[in-house]
Design a protein around this motif. Sequence first.
Motif, PDB file in Angstrom:
ATOM      1  N   ALA A   2       0.832  -1.210   0.000  1.00 51.45           N
ATOM      2  CA  ALA A   2       0.000   0.000   0.000  1.00 51.45           C
ATOM      3  C   ALA A   2       0.865   1.259   0.000  1.00 51.45           C
ATOM      4  N   THR A   3       1.994   1.189   0.704  1.00 51.40           N
ATOM      5  CA  THR A   3       2.885   2.348   0.784  1.00 51.40           C
ATOM      6  C   THR A   3       3.476   2.696  -0.575  1.00 51.40           C
ATOM      7  N   VAL A   4       4.017   1.699  -1.275  1.00 50.44           N
ATOM      8  CA  VAL A   4       4.653   1.993  -2.569  1.00 50.44           C
ATOM      9  C   VAL A   4       3.613   2.342  -3.641  1.00 50.44           C
ATOM     10  N   LYS A   5       2.404   1.795  -3.490  1.00 53.81           N
ATOM     11  CA  LYS A   5       1.324   2.207  -4.393  1.00 53.81           C
ATOM     12  C   LYS A   5       0.985   3.676  -4.147  1.00 53.81           C
ATOM     13  N   GLY A   6       0.883   4.035  -2.879  1.00 52.13           N
ATOM     14  CA  GLY A   6       0.573   5.414  -2.511  1.00 52.13           C
ATOM     15  C   GLY A   6       1.649   6.399  -2.938  1.00 52.13           C
ATOM     16  N   GLN A   7       2.876   5.922  -3.019  1.00 51.86           N
ATOM     17  CA  GLN A   7       3.993   6.768  -3.457  1.00 51.86           C
ATOM     18  C   GLN A   7       4.049   6.893  -4.975  1.00 51.86           C
ATOM     19  N   VAL A  29      11.759  -2.189  -4.000  1.00 52.16           N
ATOM     20  CA  VAL A  29      10.415  -2.065  -4.577  1.00 52.16           C
ATOM     21  C   VAL A  29      10.282  -3.036  -5.754  1.00 52.16           C
ATOM     22  N   ASN A  74      -4.001   6.361  -6.549  1.00 45.31           N
ATOM     23  CA  ASN A  74      -3.045   5.330  -6.944  1.00 45.31           C
ATOM     24  C   ASN A  74      -3.188   5.056  -8.431  1.00 45.31           C
TER      25      ASN A  74
END
Length: 86
Positions: A2-7, A29, A74
Amino acid sequence: LATVKGQGLVGEQNNGYLGLVNNQAPADVKALVNETNNRRKAQFAQIAAKNGVTEAEAAKVFAREAAERTLPGNYIQNASGAWIKK
């Protein structure tokens, strides 16, 4: 994930797998994407065998569902393969 999607580093591709939105993403990642896609491939194979469909068909259904579940802001891949922000 979720974090890397959000980034904005990864998103849901139109084929059921994760993809790199930014090819300059860090190695960890990229490893997360590969690991997730390997798990998804196994899952698609299992679903396909159980339902008498191809792996690609199982993945396509998952892709639609994943796009629907993707949080606003996203990335998802449209039918032509371009990344769009949901």
